[in-house]
Design an enzyme around this catalytic site. Sequence first.
Site, PDB file in Angstrom:
ATOM      1  N   LYS A 248       2.339  -3.354   7.279  1.00 34.39           N
ATOM      2  CA  LYS A 248       2.536  -3.555   5.836  1.00 34.39           C
ATOM      3  C   LYS A 248       3.983  -3.213   5.438  1.00 34.39           C
ATOM      4  O   LYS A 248       4.589  -3.895   4.616  1.00 34.39           O
ATOM      5  CB  LYS A 248       1.562  -2.684   5.035  1.00 34.39           C
ATOM      6  CG  LYS A 248       0.101  -3.069   5.169  1.00 34.39           C
ATOM      7  CD  LYS A 248      -0.234  -4.445   4.604  1.00 34.39           C
ATOM      8  CE  LYS A 248      -0.155  -4.490   3.091  1.00 34.39           C
ATOM      9  NZ  LYS A 248      -0.607  -5.819   2.570  1.00 34.39           N
TER      10      LYS A 248
ATOM     11  N   THR B 280       0.828  -1.204   0.000  1.00 32.33           N
ATOM     12  CA  THR B 280       0.000   0.000   0.000  1.00 32.33           C
ATOM     13  C   THR B 280       0.865   1.257   0.000  1.00 32.33           C
ATOM     14  O   THR B 280       1.987   1.252   0.531  1.00 32.33           O
ATOM     15  CB  THR B 280      -0.912   0.002   1.249  1.00 32.33           C
ATOM     16  OG1 THR B 280      -1.441   1.303   1.453  1.00 32.33           O
ATOM     17  CG2 THR B 280      -0.140  -0.377   2.513  1.00 32.33           C
TER      18      THR B 280
HETATM   19  P1  NAD Z   1     -10.039  -6.823   2.781  1.00 32.73           P
HETATM   20  O1  NAD Z   1      -9.962  -6.533   4.237  1.00 32.73           O
HETATM   21  O2  NAD Z   1     -11.280  -6.491   2.022  1.00 32.73           O
HETATM   22  O3  NAD Z   1      -9.771  -8.371   2.530  1.00 32.73           O
HETATM   23  C1  NAD Z   1      -8.771  -9.087   3.193  1.00 32.73           C
HETATM   24  C2  NAD Z   1      -8.967 -10.575   2.919  1.00 32.73           C
HETATM   25  O4  NAD Z   1      -7.902 -11.287   3.562  1.00 32.73           O
HETATM   26  C3  NAD Z   1     -10.274 -11.130   3.501  1.00 32.73           C
HETATM   27  O5  NAD Z   1     -10.891 -11.987   2.575  1.00 32.73           O
HETATM   28  C4  NAD Z   1      -9.822 -11.898   4.734  1.00 32.73           C
HETATM   29  O6  NAD Z   1     -10.665 -12.993   5.065  1.00 32.73           O
HETATM   30  C5  NAD Z   1      -8.442 -12.362   4.293  1.00 32.73           C
HETATM   31  N1  NAD Z   1      -7.552 -12.638   5.442  1.00 32.73           N
HETATM   32  C6  NAD Z   1      -7.331 -11.827   6.513  1.00 32.73           C
HETATM   33  N2  NAD Z   1      -6.471 -12.437   7.368  1.00 32.73           N
HETATM   34  C7  NAD Z   1      -6.146 -13.636   6.805  1.00 32.73           C
HETATM   35  C8  NAD Z   1      -5.288 -14.690   7.193  1.00 32.73           C
HETATM   36  N3  NAD Z   1      -4.605 -14.651   8.355  1.00 32.73           N
HETATM   37  N4  NAD Z   1      -5.183 -15.759   6.383  1.00 32.73           N
HETATM   38  C9  NAD Z   1      -5.863 -15.833   5.210  1.00 32.73           C
HETATM   39  N5  NAD Z   1      -6.694 -14.856   4.803  1.00 32.73           N
HETATM   40  C10 NAD Z   1      -6.830 -13.766   5.587  1.00 32.73           C
HETATM   41  O7  NAD Z   1      -8.770  -6.110   2.146  1.00 32.73           O
HETATM   42  P2  NAD Z   1      -8.591  -5.391   0.727  1.00 32.73           P
HETATM   43  O8  NAD Z   1      -9.042  -3.995   0.842  1.00 32.73           O
HETATM   44  O9  NAD Z   1      -9.118  -6.275  -0.332  1.00 32.73           O
HETATM   45  O10 NAD Z   1      -7.006  -5.367   0.635  1.00 32.73           O
HETATM   46  C11 NAD Z   1      -6.279  -6.453   0.069  1.00 32.73           C
HETATM   47  C12 NAD Z   1      -4.795  -6.146   0.109  1.00 32.73           C
HETATM   48  O11 NAD Z   1      -4.539  -4.950  -0.618  1.00 32.73           O
HETATM   49  C13 NAD Z   1      -4.258  -5.905   1.517  1.00 32.73           C
HETATM   50  O12 NAD Z   1      -2.989  -6.505   1.596  1.00 32.73           O
HETATM   51  C14 NAD Z   1      -4.159  -4.403   1.629  1.00 32.73           C
HETATM   52  O13 NAD Z   1      -3.120  -4.036   2.505  1.00 32.73           O
HETATM   53  C15 NAD Z   1      -3.836  -4.019   0.203  1.00 32.73           C
HETATM   54  N6  NAD Z   1      -4.282  -2.675  -0.230  1.00 32.73           N
HETATM   55  C16 NAD Z   1      -5.565  -2.273  -0.058  1.00 32.73           C
HETATM   56  C17 NAD Z   1      -5.977  -1.026  -0.520  1.00 32.73           C
HETATM   57  C18 NAD Z   1      -7.396  -0.569  -0.397  1.00 32.73           C
HETATM   58  O14 NAD Z   1      -7.711   0.585  -0.766  1.00 32.73           O
HETATM   59  N7  NAD Z   1      -8.332  -1.379   0.074  1.00 32.73           N
HETATM   60  C19 NAD Z   1      -5.046  -0.188  -1.152  1.00 32.73           C
HETATM   61  C20 NAD Z   1      -3.729  -0.635  -1.320  1.00 32.73           C
HETATM   62  C21 NAD Z   1      -3.364  -1.881  -0.862  1.00 32.73           C
END
Ligand code: NAD
Length: 339
Positions: A157, A125
């Site tokens: 992160k 991120t």
């Molecule tokens: P989210 O919270 O919607 O989804 C996270 C998923 O990971 C869920 O399905 C959850 O069940 C799973 N999860 C959590 N802990 C787990 C574990 N210990 N083992 C297996 N699965 C597990 O998150 P998101 O918004 O889809 O983000 C996904 C990735 O992208 C993350 O790594 C986040 O840091 C990164 N990210 C997100 C954004 C954003 O705007 N949402 C921006 C940049 C980067």
Amino acid sequence: MTIIVTGGAGFIGSNFVFHMLRAHPEDRIVCLDKLTYAGNLTTLAPVMEMENFRFVKGDICDREAVFSLFAEERPDVVVNFAAESHVDRSIEDPGVFLRTNILGTQALMDASRQYGVKRYHQVSTDEVYGDLPLDRPDLFFTEETPIHTSSPYSASKASADLLVMAYHRTYGLPATISRCSNNYGPYHFPEKLIPLMIINCLNDRPLPVYGTGENVRDWLYVEDHCKAIDLILQQGRVGEVYNIGGHNEMRNIDIVRLICKALGKPESLITYVTDRKGHDLRYAIDPTKIHKELGWLPETKFADGIQKTIQWYLENREWWEAIVSGEYQNYYERMYAGR
Ligand code: NAD
Ligand code: TYD
């Protein structure tokens, strides 16, 4: 190719699963997800029966389970989306963020080494860069910007990113990292700004804006993020970090006003509430590297993407109503009562 996608039942991961099954029907996608509060199996219902898709419920921190899945599937590629992802929750309780985001990444990389994975991709991120001042619109995050985190989420992160770079240098793990700005689009969990405001508007509930609402985020339609990761898997150079963002900075208050307008709701629903602790002021990505090296550019303009997103929430009430009426309600009360 077999690709393990962790966190594929969450917001971006599920959009990525759909993208990959559409764009690369010859590949096999194995989704490993713990199904925490943020993971939702109904999201994956449309692909569950596909022959080249497999869902496995499991924790990325459970080394035994991770290693046995790798032994069985012998993946060529691993894309790690699995994470605890919400800043407010990390302020409430950092422990699970450190466990999943750091130790989970370690387990996946150890298994990737053992089973000779050809590419490990870490979905990171822009929050690892900390924030930019509001009065310096000339400043942007490049891949050279120092890591400088503000929240337990971003610190976890950033820690994972450092470990990924260490595994690449020390063990030669063929790893890449992408650092994306804020995503929006379908299947976004309603605790995050855009879906929360859409749903509260639809329910005529107050719209809680933190602080003055002047904080700036750089929004990218989720499909554009998925395409960028796909491109990095195909053409990205190992050991490299790629920033992903589309120069679409917006103040929170302007987003909330726009959502009110689109849904025909009065701005009197807007309620200013106590600011988030350590609230980052501004995020803004410089995407020059991914554009020049890989030819990536965002395809969806914000005006179109936000309309599509609002329309999706209007048409998929059962998806979010199930969440809003469940355990999430307790979180909402805890987070917003008396704020
Ligand atoms: P989210 O919270 O919607 O989804 C996270 C998923 O990971 C869920 O399905 C959850 O069940 C799973 N999860 C959590 N802990 C787990 C574990 N210990 N083992 C297996 N699965 C597990 O998150 P998101 O918004 O889809 O983000 C996904 C990735 O992208 C993350 O790594 C986040 O840091 C990164 N990210 C997100 C954004 C954003 O705007 N949402 C921006 C940049 C980067
Ligand atoms: P969020 O969606 O949590 O993403 P992030 O903190 O990772 O950028 O929040 C986006 C912005 O919206 C952030 O500046 C905090 C603000 N915000 C509110 O003003 N009210 C809310 O109820 C939420 C959830 C966020």
